[in-house]
Enzyme design. Structure first.
Site, PDB file in Angstrom:
ATOM      1  N   CYS A   1     -17.130   1.116 -10.073  1.00 19.18           N
ATOM      2  CA  CYS A   1     -17.897   2.219  -9.770  1.00 19.18           C
ATOM      3  C   CYS A   1     -19.183   1.665  -9.635  1.00 19.18           C
ATOM      4  O   CYS A   1     -20.073   1.298 -10.352  1.00 19.18           O
ATOM      5  CB  CYS A   1     -17.730   3.495 -11.256  1.00 19.18           C
ATOM      6  SG  CYS A   1     -18.855   4.516 -11.469  1.00 19.18           S
TER       7      CYS A   1
ATOM      8  N   ASP B   1     -13.319   2.405  -0.143  1.00 15.18           N
ATOM      9  CA  ASP B   1     -13.248   0.853  -1.242  1.00 15.18           C
ATOM     10  C   ASP B   1     -13.883  -0.172  -0.771  1.00 15.18           C
ATOM     11  O   ASP B   1     -14.713  -0.028  -0.190  1.00 15.18           O
ATOM     12  CB  ASP B   1     -12.592   0.705  -2.330  1.00 15.18           C
ATOM     13  CG  ASP B   1     -12.550   1.927  -3.615  1.00 15.18           C
ATOM     14  OD1 ASP B   1     -12.951   2.389  -3.380  1.00 15.18           O
ATOM     15  OD2 ASP B   1     -11.451   1.255  -3.917  1.00 15.18           O
TER      16      ASP B   1
ATOM     17  N   ASN C   1     -25.535  10.488  -2.175  1.00 17.30           N
ATOM     18  CA  ASN C   1     -24.340  10.511  -3.192  1.00 17.30           C
ATOM     19  C   ASN C   1     -24.600  11.370  -4.479  1.00 17.30           C
ATOM     20  O   ASN C   1     -25.372  10.712  -5.478  1.00 17.30           O
ATOM     21  CB  ASN C   1     -23.474   9.262  -3.982  1.00 17.30           C
ATOM     22  CG  ASN C   1     -22.463   9.261  -4.780  1.00 17.30           C
ATOM     23  OD1 ASN C   1     -22.350  10.498  -5.200  1.00 17.30           O
ATOM     24  ND2 ASN C   1     -21.883   8.382  -4.795  1.00 17.30           N
TER      25      ASN C   1
ATOM     26  N   ASP D   1     -12.737   7.630   0.702  1.00 15.90           N
ATOM     27  CA  ASP D   1     -13.808   6.723   0.401  1.00 15.90           C
ATOM     28  C   ASP D   1     -12.755   5.000   0.666  1.00 15.90           C
ATOM     29  O   ASP D   1     -12.013   5.330  -0.162  1.00 15.90           O
ATOM     30  CB  ASP D   1     -14.201   6.484  -1.402  1.00 15.90           C
ATOM     31  CG  ASP D   1     -14.610   5.386  -2.256  1.00 15.90           C
ATOM     32  OD1 ASP D   1     -14.303   4.678  -1.922  1.00 15.90           O
ATOM     33  OD2 ASP D   1     -14.538   5.739  -3.182  1.00 15.90           O
TER      34      ASP D   1
ATOM     35  N   ASP E   1     -12.259   3.624 -12.156  1.00 13.42           N
ATOM     36  CA  ASP E   1     -12.115   3.248 -11.156  1.00 13.42           C
ATOM     37  C   ASP E   1     -12.624   2.073 -10.844  1.00 13.42           C
ATOM     38  O   ASP E   1     -13.735   1.670 -10.966  1.00 13.42           O
ATOM     39  CB  ASP E   1     -13.183   4.583 -10.296  1.00 13.42           C
ATOM     40  CG  ASP E   1     -13.577   4.317  -8.974  1.00 13.42           C
ATOM     41  OD1 ASP E   1     -13.039   3.521  -8.234  1.00 13.42           O
ATOM     42  OD2 ASP E   1     -15.141   4.040  -9.131  1.00 13.42           O
TER      43      ASP E   1
ATOM     44  N   HIS F   1     -15.580   4.789   4.492  1.00  6.51           N
ATOM     45  CA  HIS F   1     -16.848   3.467   4.013  1.00  6.51           C
ATOM     46  C   HIS F   1     -15.916   2.933   3.796  1.00  6.51           C
ATOM     47  O   HIS F   1     -14.706   2.585   2.406  1.00  6.51           O
ATOM     48  CB  HIS F   1     -17.803   4.884   3.653  1.00  6.51           C
ATOM     49  CG  HIS F   1     -17.274   4.969   2.206  1.00  6.51           C
ATOM     50  ND1 HIS F   1     -17.504   4.507   1.021  1.00  6.51           N
ATOM     51  CD2 HIS F   1     -17.264   6.522   1.898  1.00  6.51           C
ATOM     52  CE1 HIS F   1     -17.439   5.126   0.337  1.00  6.51           C
ATOM     53  NE2 HIS F   1     -17.141   6.305   0.391  1.00  6.51           N
TER      54      HIS F   1
ATOM     55  N   TYR G   1     -14.918  15.331   0.999  1.00  8.91           N
ATOM     56  CA  TYR G   1     -14.659  13.984   0.697  1.00  8.91           C
ATOM     57  C   TYR G   1     -13.677  13.164   0.043  1.00  8.91           C
ATOM     58  O   TYR G   1     -13.415  14.097  -1.444  1.00  8.91           O
ATOM     59  CB  TYR G   1     -16.274  13.976   0.064  1.00  8.91           C
ATOM     60  CG  TYR G   1     -16.427  12.036  -0.284  1.00  8.91           C
ATOM     61  CD1 TYR G   1     -16.613  11.444   0.815  1.00  8.91           C
ATOM     62  CD2 TYR G   1     -16.546  12.273  -1.388  1.00  8.91           C
ATOM     63  CE1 TYR G   1     -16.344  10.126   0.028  1.00  8.91           C
ATOM     64  CE2 TYR G   1     -16.215  10.947  -2.341  1.00  8.91           C
ATOM     65  CZ  TYR G   1     -16.707   9.821  -1.004  1.00  8.91           C
ATOM     66  OH  TYR G   1     -16.502   8.476  -1.478  1.00  8.91           O
TER      67      TYR G   1
ATOM     68  N   GLU H   1     -17.336  -1.190   1.104  1.00 13.45           N
ATOM     69  CA  GLU H   1     -18.227  -1.590   0.433  1.00 13.45           C
ATOM     70  C   GLU H   1     -18.487  -2.107   1.002  1.00 13.45           C
ATOM     71  O   GLU H   1     -17.420  -3.353   1.118  1.00 13.45           O
ATOM     72  CB  GLU H   1     -18.623  -0.542  -0.588  1.00 13.45           C
ATOM     73  CG  GLU H   1     -17.276  -1.221  -1.250  1.00 13.45           C
ATOM     74  CD  GLU H   1     -16.858  -0.495  -2.637  1.00 13.45           C
ATOM     75  OE1 GLU H   1     -16.608  -1.138  -3.622  1.00 13.45           O
ATOM     76  OE2 GLU H   1     -16.877   1.056  -3.029  1.00 13.45           O
TER      77      GLU H   1
ATOM     78  N   GLU I   1     -25.528   3.235  -2.020  1.00 10.59           N
ATOM     79  CA  GLU I   1     -24.919   3.656  -3.294  1.00 10.59           C
ATOM     80  C   GLU I   1     -26.418   3.258  -4.284  1.00 10.59           C
ATOM     81  O   GLU I   1     -27.058   1.757  -4.724  1.00 10.59           O
ATOM     82  CB  GLU I   1     -23.800   2.551  -3.840  1.00 10.59           C
ATOM     83  CG  GLU I   1     -23.428   3.086  -5.384  1.00 10.59           C
ATOM     84  CD  GLU I   1     -23.056   4.851  -5.303  1.00 10.59           C
ATOM     85  OE1 GLU I   1     -23.905   5.329  -4.867  1.00 10.59           O
ATOM     86  OE2 GLU I   1     -22.101   5.000  -5.667  1.00 10.59           O
TER      87      GLU I   1
ATOM     88  N   ARG J   1     -21.208   1.342   2.966  1.00 14.33           N
ATOM     89  CA  ARG J   1     -21.470   1.179   2.313  1.00 14.33           C
ATOM     90  C   ARG J   1     -21.903  -0.009   1.428  1.00 14.33           C
ATOM     91  O   ARG J   1     -21.724  -0.777   1.334  1.00 14.33           O
ATOM     92  CB  ARG J   1     -20.505   1.676   0.673  1.00 14.33           C
ATOM     93  CG  ARG J   1     -21.272   2.184  -0.269  1.00 14.33           C
ATOM     94  CD  ARG J   1     -20.156   2.846  -1.661  1.00 14.33           C
ATOM     95  NE  ARG J   1     -20.255   2.146  -2.986  1.00 14.33           N
ATOM     96  CZ  ARG J   1     -19.907   2.850  -3.861  1.00 14.33           C
ATOM     97  NH1 ARG J   1     -18.840   3.990  -4.295  1.00 14.33           N
ATOM     98  NH2 ARG J   1     -19.862   1.527  -5.100  1.00 14.33           N
TER      99      ARG J   1
END
Length: 302
Positions: free
Chosen positions: A126, A91, A213, A89, A62, A116, A48, A118, A191, A161
């Site tokens: 974050c 974002d 996660n 990721d 983040d 992914h 990952y 989101e 999440e 996500r």
């Protein structure tokens, strides 16, 4: 030697195949390409690449400061060093629909097996912090539709996500997840689920693989692989764990160096030179070099 012999397409196909098997796939987060080799050596199912780790590696929080090119560049360096599939990721997709489409094609070219996207507002926060804001459903679905339309390799895994659980509750998260799957998402990453029952409710509601996660210091307890498997989870990530372990060890070592004047007390905790060389496949480089050198000499004997 050098990079993985497997093509990105082969890694994607293998990843898709494993995802239909019903087993739980574990993907620790690599904080650099070398750590990806270590993850593979330990027999994990994938690697990952965390946006939080890419940011932290640059000394940044983040909060949506990293750019597509930075994350894709790092993902590419990591993905090419391992035979394992790499999940990255992405974002929020680094923008809205057209940016999301470009993100998908850029990540695909970087050689990852999946990514992914989101449903947070730009710029994101974050996922385990409070005060996150999510976009409305129409915008969330547009991002996923744009992503699915943009990919050229149908085996590239497009995961959605959703961060809606924190603000609107579990039922809203399930509704949003169902809508994202209808929009074309191949898998779902809900999440900050609170407990195993919430994970089980999510997996019961969906026909696609669901990711858990397991990040330390987050909203979820650190459930074992067996517990997650029983809850119907298909994928589990440990996004920042290796970075935290490495930084913790580095911190202790530097403390000892300041206090003791040398690192003698710390050598037993270090990766050995032999182990590093093995991980780097050092002997293969010598063999290659010798082979090429001998060949070119031979070629000049007329």
């Amino acid at each position: 030697m050098l990079y993985s012999d497997l093509t990105p397409a082969a890694k994607r196909a293998a990843f898709r195949e494993r995802l239909t098997s019903g087993e739980l796939l574990q993907l620790p987060g690599a904080f650099n390409p070398l750590s990806a080799r270590l993850i593979e050596r330990h027999g994990f199912d994938g690697v990952y690449v965390s946006g939080a780790v890419v940011a932290a590696d640059l000394g940044l929080p983040d909060v949506g400061l990293t750019t597509l090119s930075e994350v894709a560049g790092r993902a590419s360096q990591i993905a090419r060093m391992t035979d394992l599939p790499t999940l990255v990721d992405a974002d929020t997709g680094f923008g809205e629909a057209m940016n999301v489409a470009r993100t998908v094609q850029t990540m695909e070219d970087a050689g990852v097996a999946g990514l992914h996207i989101e449903d947070q507002v730009n710029p994101k926060r974050c996922g385990h912090l409070d005060g996150k804001q999510v976009v409305d459903e129409a915008t969330a679905l547009q991002r996923i539709r744009a992503a699915v339309t943009a990919r050229r390799d149908e085996n590239l895994l497009i995961m959605a996500r959703t961060d809606i659980r924190a603000g609107a509750g579990l039922d809203a998260a399930i509704d949003r997840a169902r809508a994202l799957v209808e929009a074309g998402a191949d898998a779902v990453f809900p999440e900050a689920m609170r407990d195993l029952d919430e994970f089980a409710a999510m997996t019961d509601a969906l026909e696609v693989p669901v990711l858990a996660n397991m990040t330390e210091f987050g909203k979820s307890e650190l459930f074992t692989a067996d517990h997650l498997r029983d809850a119907g989870i298909a994928l589990v990530i440990y996004p920042v764990s290796l970075l935290r372990l490495a930084m913790g060890a580095a911190d202790r070592g530097l403390t000892a160096l300041r206090a003791e004047g040398s690192l003698a007390s710390q050598v037993e905790h270090m990766q050995t030179r032999a182990d590093l060389y093995e991980l780097l496949d050092y002997p293969a480089y010598n063999t290659f070099d010798a082979g090429v050198y001998d060949f070119s000499l031979e070629g000049h004997h007329h």
